[in-house]
Design an enzyme around this catalytic site. Structure first.
Site, PDB file in Angstrom:
ATOM      1  N   ASP A 187      -8.276   3.123  -0.201  1.00 25.49           N
ATOM      2  CA  ASP A 187      -7.855   3.837   1.004  1.00 25.49           C
ATOM      3  C   ASP A 187      -9.048   3.827   1.957  1.00 25.49           C
ATOM      4  O   ASP A 187     -10.177   3.536   1.577  1.00 25.49           O
ATOM      5  CB  ASP A 187      -7.380   5.262   0.674  1.00 25.49           C
ATOM      6  CG  ASP A 187      -6.511   5.828   1.801  1.00 25.49           C
ATOM      7  OD1 ASP A 187      -6.508   5.244   2.907  1.00 25.49           O
ATOM      8  OD2 ASP A 187      -5.840   6.854   1.582  1.00 25.49           O
TER       9      ASP A 187
HETATM   10  C1  BGC Z   1      -4.472   6.973   4.882  1.00 19.77           C
HETATM   11  C2  BGC Z   1      -3.644   5.774   4.469  1.00 19.77           C
HETATM   12  C3  BGC Z   1      -3.582   4.788   5.614  1.00 19.77           C
HETATM   13  C4  BGC Z   1      -5.000   4.416   6.013  1.00 19.77           C
HETATM   14  C5  BGC Z   1      -5.068   3.409   7.138  1.00 19.77           C
HETATM   15  C6  BGC Z   1      -5.831   6.568   5.417  1.00 19.77           C
HETATM   16  O1  BGC Z   1      -6.536   7.645   5.917  1.00 19.77           O
HETATM   17  O2  BGC Z   1      -4.633   7.844   3.792  1.00 19.77           O
HETATM   18  O3  BGC Z   1      -2.362   6.177   4.118  1.00 19.77           O
HETATM   19  O4  BGC Z   1      -2.847   3.666   5.238  1.00 19.77           O
HETATM   20  O5  BGC Z   1      -5.694   5.592   6.420  1.00 19.77           O
HETATM   21  O6  BGC Z   1      -4.730   3.986   8.334  1.00 19.77           O
END
Ligand code: BGC
Length: 751
Positions: free
Chosen positions: A263
């Site tokens: 993530d």
């Molecule tokens: C979120 C993800 C997301 C990623 C990219 C993260 O902060 O938890 O779900 O895909 O950001 O934007």
């Protein structure tokens, strides 16, 4: 030889090597991945494992890095899950890049129809392809462990089977387009509070049966190109660094053959993550490249580990549209997709209450439409799950277009009030994304409401809640109604009922709210969740009966928040007292409730709920007949005949619950093992539904043996209209117990 000439010679040899390595002009193809790996320097290999900057698609969440000399293109990753999230406007052009805001995942799950989900994501995936994106960062599929998780609208259900089946269908639809998905957030990312560091302490049994089960189904049945590891720790170790999770379980046990990416942002230990089987660091930076390279050079990361991850990356890259040189149009058919979004909302909306057949309305009534959310409709939610749509229809527009005559003064009152709230919101930046999730409802005097009751035929109150990434919801004034909302409901109820007129509530909420204390005040409740850009039209069609609702709840609605076992350890207290979205002192969350999540707890312990799992009304009625179970070589096939016994056409969801014989592990009183939905049946029409359950699906997880186990004996097989409304029962006899051993690698919760 002098020192300088020695160095010059060495340099020459190095250059020669590089040229020699690519002397055959090795360019990546689907069938020469090993050759390409052999031609790569370790520096190049490492850059492939760390995401980089890019500007191919403004608003995309991240990129993988290109290596032009080997024909390796940059690939593009952008958010979902309710649609593609990119920037709608770009410098230097008047062209716009809006995307369709489809219904959120919780609403899609309420359809109980994987085919519908696949249709939706087939359209969504076309936007991913046509806007030049290679992977949609979706589906979000953490379980609804507790209703206050701020991202529940991005997720499906409290039940792993429903969640897993929906996610698998979602993945298939997107990937049909030749673009990828990322099942996220793996795993046990069930709260936003301190999400970057919280340690989820979960027993192996609860992990296997609940928090991993949905991913297991999605991976096996959907085959996502990628999986996103979560931010949080699991039993003391960051999931990003957990080899047992990312390699042993995901790849060795479930045969996942795609890439795992982290993530976004903060990583505690890139080297450990790389070794654990986390192929791609997102979003990446130079420091991470340096760290991985240093670890390769000093042997902490072996050449095999490095090459393993690089091979995964290359196998991913050769599948992407960017690799294949797809010429994307930047012009998906947004009109056609809007229709798909609307149909999906229609099929998924849930009718929770309909006293005295209040609904459907005639559609030409004089309508008093209440609630800030009647204007400020919540189509999706906030954070990375939000989609930049051109327009989100609100309830005022939708009810007008359905034929109602709106009380104009009231409509304008809410428009002005909304404008004021917008101005306030612009001044306050209450969370990382600049949104304020809870807005104050407008106050209306009892006197004004009495006058409106005289002038209108019916009242519809749109009650709203918004939520999103970076913050959990709170108990007071969010899960529970606030004072203004309560007063409004009370006053509407008194004024309209005094005149023999009806009050309908539309719950435009991202997640579960408290309903037990006020539902008796209203005649009907319609639950569209956050239904996407066209959802308001679908709500209007349900209110008029143009659409007969056929959605059912993918989770339970408790009587009180504290009735939910996880409420005892969910960090709602910290959130309620602190500013939202900030890091809180919540180092760990003990999942003490173990497997007793949602209906598994309520049903087994006879705890009353406001609305049970699987519940949803229709404008018609159904009877169930001829329940049958036939053993086959790997479990059983169940059939049930459903007949439309009412006066209008409709569809019914049948839920198959199983109660295991005693003798094995302690189990929930019943567990969902399959489900099916009829087509639209005319009055009097019948349909026979078929559902298959394998022996493995009947098994529970025995931590002591690290094995899935079934007990032999008689299994009750129940056909339910909800978990509490069993319409027919039969049984299945399992003559021999079975077990399936798995690796004990997830770690036990530490005190
Ligand atoms: C979120 C993800 C997301 C990623 C990219 C993260 O902060 O938890 O779900 O895909 O950001 O934007």
């Amino acid at each position: 030889m002098k020192r300088t000439s020695l160095i010059a010679l060495l340099c020459l040899v190095c250059c020669f090597n590089l040229i020699a390595q690519n002397s055959n002009n090795i360019i990546l193809r689907e069938d020469n991945i090993d050759e390409v790996i052999a031609a790569m320097t370790n520096e190049e290999k490492v850059t492939l494992l760390v995401g980089g900057p890019g500007d191919l698609v403004p608003g995309a969440a991240g990129y993988t890095r290109a290596i032009p000399r080997l024909g390796i293109p940059m690939t593009v990753l952008a958010d979902g899950p309710a649609g593609l999230r990119i920037q709608p406007k770009r410098e230097g052009t008047d062209q716009t890049f809006y995307c369709t805001g489809f219904p959120t995942s919780t609403l899609l799950a309420s359809s109980w129809n994987p085919e519908l989900v696949e249709t939706v994501t087939t359209a969504m995936g076309n936007e991913v392809l046509e806007y030049g994106v290679d992977v949609l960062l979706a589906p979000g599929m953490n379980l609804h462990r507790n209703p206050l998780c701020g991202r529940n609208f991005e997720y499906y259900s409290e039940d792993p089977l429903l969640s897993g089946k929906m996610a698998a269908a979602y993945i298939r639809g997107i990937q049909k387009n030749g673009v990828g998905t990322s099942a996220k957030h793996f795993a046990a990312n069930n709260q936003e509070t301190n999400r970057l560091e919280n340690d989820a302490r979960v027993s192996n049994r609860a992990l296997r049966e609940l928090y991993l089960k949905n991913f297991e189904i999605a991976v096996k049945e959907g085959k996502p190109w990628t999986v996103m590891s979560s931010y949080n720790k699991l039993n003391g170790e960051y999931t990003q660094q957990k080899h047992g999770l990312l390699t042993t379980v995901l790849r060795d046990e479930w045969d996942f053959d795609g890439i795992v990416m982290t993530d976004w942002g903060v990583k505690d230990n890139t080297v450990k993550a790389t070794k654990a089987g986390n192929d791609l660091m997102e979003w990446g930076n130079q420091v991470e490249i340096d760290r991985i390279l240093a670890a390769v050079n000093d042997g902490t990361i072996s050449q095999e580990e490095l090459d393993r991850n690089v091979r995964n990356m290359l196998q991913y890259i050769v599948k992407t549209p960017h690799f294949k040189g797809y010429k994307y149009s930047n012009k998906p058919d947004l009109k056609a997709h809007a229709q798909v979004a609307r149909k999906a909302a229609e099929e998924s909306i849930i009718l929770l209450r309909n006293e005295g057949n209040t609904l459907p309305l005639k559609g030409n009534e004089k309508l008093a439409l209440y609630g800030l959310t009647s204007v400020d409709f919540v189509g999706i939610g906030t954070g990375s799950g939000e989609v930049n749509t051109e327009h989100i229809a609100n309830m005022q527009e939708a009810m007008k277009s359905a034929g109602f005559t709106l009380d104009q003064n009231l409509a304008e009152f809410y428009q002005h009030y909304y404008a004021q709230q917008e101005a306030i919101q612009k001044m306050e930046r209450n969370n990382r994304w600049g949104y304020r999730n809870i807005r104050e409802e407008a106050e209306l005097s009892a006197r004004a409401i009495s006058l409106q009751a005289q002038e209108n035929d019916v009242a519809v109150y749109v009650l709203g809640r918004n939520a999103g990434e970076g913050a959990d919801r709170v108990l007071k004034d969010d899960f529970e109604l606030n004072t203004t909302e309560r007063e409004l409901l009370q006053n509407l109820s008194s004024a309209y009922h005094a005149l023999g007129k009806k009050l309908v509530v539309v719950l435009n909420v991202g997640g579960v709210i408290e309903t037990a204390s006020w539902k008796h005040l209203v005649d009907a409740i319609v639950l569209p969740w956050s239904p996407g850009q066209e959802g308001a039209y679908a709500v209007a069609d349900v209110l008029t009966g143009k659409v007969n609702p056929s959605g059912k709840l993918p989770m339970s609605f408790p009587m009180r928040y504290m009735d939910i076992p996880s409420s005892k350890n969910f960090p709602y207290g910290q959130n309620a007292s602190g500013r939202r979205g900030e890091r809180k002192d919540v180092d760990f969350t003990n999942y003490e409730e173990d497997i007793w999540v949602g209906y598994r707890y309520f049903q087994t312990n006879n705890v009353e709920v406001s609305y049970p799992f699987g519940y949803g009304l229709s404008y018609t009625t159904f009877s169930y007949s001829k329940p049958n179970v036939k053993a086959d070589k790997d479990g059983f096939t169940a059939t049930i005949t459903v007949t439309n016994t009412g006066k209008v056409a409709g569809r019914e969801v049948v839920e198959l619950y199983v109660a295991a014989p005693s003798g094995g592990l302690e189990k929930p009183a019943r567990e969902l093992k399959a489900f099916a939905k009829t087509k639209s049946m005319a009055p009097g029409e019948s349909e026979t539904l078929t559902m298959k359950v394998s022996e493995y699906e009947l098994a529970s997880f025995n931590d002591e043996h690290s094995a899935w186990e079934t007990a032999s004996g008689t299994y009750q097989v129940m056909f339910g209209a909800s978990v509490t409304d069993i319409r027919a029962t039969t049984s299945f006899r399992l003559n021999k117990s079975q077990s399936w051993e798995v690796h004990d690698v997830l770690g036990n919760p530490k005190e």
